[in-house]
Design a protein around this motif. Structure first.
Motif, PDB file in Angstrom:
ATOM      1  N   GLU A 121       0.830  -1.205   0.000  1.00  0.00           N
ATOM      2  CA  GLU A 121       0.000   0.000   0.000  1.00  0.00           C
ATOM      3  C   GLU A 121       0.870   1.263   0.000  1.00  0.00           C
ATOM      4  N   ILE A 122       1.916   1.278   0.823  1.00  0.00           N
ATOM      5  CA  ILE A 122       2.791   2.454   0.882  1.00  0.00           C
ATOM      6  C   ILE A 122       3.490   2.671  -0.456  1.00  0.00           C
ATOM      7  N   LYS A 123       3.988   1.599  -1.043  1.00  0.00           N
ATOM      8  CA  LYS A 123       4.662   1.728  -2.343  1.00  0.00           C
ATOM      9  C   LYS A 123       3.685   2.155  -3.434  1.00  0.00           C
ATOM     10  N   LYS A 124       2.450   1.700  -3.327  1.00  0.00           N
ATOM     11  CA  LYS A 124       1.435   2.062  -4.315  1.00  0.00           C
ATOM     12  C   LYS A 124       1.071   3.543  -4.193  1.00  0.00           C
ATOM     13  N   ILE A 125       0.964   4.038  -2.956  1.00  0.00           N
ATOM     14  CA  ILE A 125       0.597   5.449  -2.737  1.00  0.00           C
ATOM     15  C   ILE A 125       1.668   6.380  -3.280  1.00  0.00           C
ATOM     16  N   PHE A 126       2.935   6.073  -3.023  1.00  0.00           N
ATOM     17  CA  PHE A 126       4.024   6.946  -3.454  1.00  0.00           C
ATOM     18  C   PHE A 126       4.450   6.687  -4.894  1.00  0.00           C
ATOM     19  N   GLY A 127       3.949   5.620  -5.497  1.00  0.00           N
ATOM     20  CA  GLY A 127       4.278   5.359  -6.888  1.00  0.00           C
ATOM     21  C   GLY A 127       5.727   4.962  -7.073  1.00  0.00           C
ATOM     22  N   HIS A 128       6.329   5.484  -8.126  1.00  0.00           N
ATOM     23  CA  HIS A 128       7.698   5.104  -8.472  1.00  0.00           C
ATOM     24  C   HIS A 128       8.684   6.228  -8.154  1.00  0.00           C
ATOM     25  N   THR A 129       8.390   7.049  -7.152  1.00  0.00           N
ATOM     26  CA  THR A 129       9.304   8.127  -6.811  1.00  0.00           C
ATOM     27  C   THR A 129      10.649   7.564  -6.364  1.00  0.00           C
ATOM     28  N   ALA A 130      11.723   8.172  -6.842  1.00  0.00           N
ATOM     29  CA  ALA A 130      13.059   7.617  -6.615  1.00  0.00           C
ATOM     30  C   ALA A 130      13.549   7.819  -5.183  1.00  0.00           C
ATOM     31  N   ASP A 131      13.008   8.797  -4.470  1.00  0.00           N
ATOM     32  CA  ASP A 131      13.547   9.089  -3.141  1.00  0.00           C
ATOM     33  C   ASP A 131      12.839   8.340  -2.018  1.00  0.00           C
ATOM     34  N   LEU A 132      11.833   7.511  -2.338  1.00  0.00           N
ATOM     35  CA  LEU A 132      11.203   6.683  -1.310  1.00  0.00           C
ATOM     36  C   LEU A 132      12.062   5.434  -1.094  1.00  0.00           C
ATOM     37  N   LYS A 133      12.472   5.232   0.149  1.00  0.00           N
ATOM     38  CA  LYS A 133      13.299   4.083   0.491  1.00  0.00           C
ATOM     39  C   LYS A 133      12.513   3.143   1.408  1.00  0.00           C
TER      40      LYS A 133
END
Length: 532
Positions: A42-54
């Protein structure tokens, strides 16, 4: 046409998203209702493919966990050091966290001074990650632990750029909201100084704080400010000017209805008078409400000089306002309709200078005024190293060349120069902009109706000012309505020991500012003289 505009506005209003709109159902899901793997998805889906999300897999003791954070927002060096010592240290290898209570106990023990908190929904986790916190999710625990590791890098506190003083504090607000609140608290060490936090902007979620002093501020005005900020419905807020435009009383006016300043001492003084500070994250300019007309003629430096000198300078500001507002229109009106008002010698001198000028007085004034406005904007927008030089040299060269070419008269150069200098006397830039706009209206009216038209515009302007309100406070207070007690710091500044009351037009909870006291008297000399 009107029907079409109304229909268009109705269509747009239906598409608006309320400022306090709830997130999607996926974001509102409580963590206790979904599995560990689903939370990650869910968290990865909300933020999409943004490069700075770790999203890093770690071990907290013997428990599997994952941490989410934005590496462009947090301090990654501090994060690695602290998490390496706390979450994965050998001392903690024997622990196993299986419940919310155990997670809270672990957070209290390991991050008690780091501002940890527990969250239970996906929407809360999303918001905390965007705020610059990290979220620690442990497998089998229906909650997440968040810790603040925000990157505090930014512009350091420096001198004001728009409100400079000769004597007084040299620090100014910056773009970091925590630093700005700290600058205020350094001056007001009072437990009654309170700040309320709001999130404004459907997309930006900008932090906005309301600052006031309990026991001094008028609670009704504070509630009105609070209500207007809550009612803001806008997609983005980047500067306090956006807030100012959205909360000011609905009046079509060029005059600012909120005072903006970058000086912490000005904000502190206003809070002690009973005003309210609106602090927006990302800008060094703080809003002060309610604001009245006389606030824009008062500088914080007035309190740091002798009251005789401060009163003299303040009268100069009022005089400069009238000069900057009226001088070009008076020139046009007198030359066009009322030349008999000038002494004969002066009239002959002006006529001699204008001999050969191909344009009427109004065109002459507009040429110079617009040219100066262009030079002013060019000086502001150009690189700092050359901007000031271009504006000064450009004004001198263009003015002299135009006078020598016979396009304008020398008296016109003098009038525009005096007008421009007078316009820079105001301590507040936004009020100077209002004066600039009204000056052009006066010039046009003076070319049509002469000084009678100028007087008519001034009457309408005073009537307009009388109708304005800033959060219910009359804009011309304490002059109209006239409040005798408040005149001690309006047109002149009386001694500080004589100012025992707060401004009555603000209706503060506590009107008394300080105990009545007189000026210190010189010590009495003994009868025996200095030798006794």
């Amino acid at each position: 046409m009107n029907k079409f505009l109304k229909k268009l506005m109705n269509i747009n209003s239906k598409k608006q998203i309320p400022s306090n709109s709830t997130p999607s159902k996926a974001q509102e899901i409580e963590m206790k209702n979904i599995s560990f793997e689903t939370i990650k998805d869910e968290i990865k889906k909300i933020f999409g493919h943004t490069a700075d999300l770790k999203a890093d897999d770690i071990l907290v003791g013997k428990s599997e966990a994952i941490i989410f954070y934005l590496d462009t927002v947090i301090n990654t060096d501090f994060l690695k050091d602290m998490l390496g010592q706390t979450l994965e240290s050998p001392v903690e290898q024997d622990i196993r966290i299986t419940s919310v209570d155990e997670l809270q106990a672990f957070g209290k023990k390991s991050f008690g001074v780091s501002g940890y908190k527990l969250i239970h929904t996906i929407s809360e986790m999303t918001e905390t990650i965007l705020e610059g916190r990290i979220a620690v999710i442990i497998k089998g625990v229906p909650a997440a632990l968040t810790i603040s590791f925000i990157n505090s890098e930014g512009r350091t506190v420096s001198e004001p750029t728009t409100q400079t003083v000769v004597r007084g504090p040299k620090d100014a607000f910056v773009e970091d909201i925590s630093t700005n609140i700290n600058l205020i608290r350094k001056r007001i060490k009072n437990h009654n100084l309170q700040f309320e936090k709001f999130k404004v902007g459907n997309e930006t979620r900008t932090s906005v704080y309301i600052g006031s002093i309990k026991g001094i501020v008028n609670e009704k005005i504070l509630e009105e400010v609070r209500k207007r900020i809550k009612d803001i419905n806008i997609s983005a807020v980047f500067e306090s000017a956006n807030i100012e435009e959205l909360i000011q009383d609905k009046s079509a006016t060029v005059f600012p209805l909120a005072l903006n300043t970058e000086r912490p001492d000005s904000v502190s003084s206003a809070l002690l008078d009973g005003k309210i500070a609106i602090i927006t994250d990302g800008t060094p300019f703080i809003l002060l409400v309610p604001a009245v007309l006389t606030d824009f003629f008062i500088s914080s430096e007035d309190n740091y000089q002798n009251y005789f000198m401060s009163s003299f300078i303040r009268m100069i500001r009022y005089l400069s306002f009238m000069i900057g507002l009226l001088m070009p229109s008076a020139y046009v009106g007198v030359l066009t309709f009322h030349p008999e008002l000038l002494p004969t010698t002066l009239l002959l001198s002006v006529i001699a200078q204008r001999e050969g000028v191909p344009f009427p007085a109004v065109i002459e004034v507009f040429i110079m005024e617009i040219t100066f406005e262009i030079l002013r904007e060019a000086g502001v927008r150009m690189p700092r190293a050359v901007g000031q030089t271009v504006s000064i040299v450009g004004a001198l060269v263009i003015g002299q060349a135009a006078a020598e070419a016979g396009i304008i008269s020398n008296i016109m150069v003098i009038i525009v120069a005096i007008t421009a200098i007078a316009n820079f006397v105001f301590p507040n830039y936004s009020f100077a902009n209002a004066s600039r706009l009204i000056r052009f209206v006066l010039i046009i009216v003076a070319s049509i109706l002469g000084l009678y038209g100028v007087l008519l515009v001034l009457i309408f302007m005073v009537a307009h000012l009388s109708s304005l309100r800033s959060f219910g406070v009359p804009y011309l207070a304490p002059v109209a309505p006239f409040i005798v007690e408040d005149q001690k710091d309006i047109f002149i500044r009386t001694p500080i020991w004589f100012q025992n009351k707060r401004p009555a037009y603000l209706s503060p909870t506590t009107l008394d500012k300080q105990k009545p006291q007189g000026s210190p008297s010189p010590p009495k000399q003994s009868k025996g003289g200095s030798g006794d």
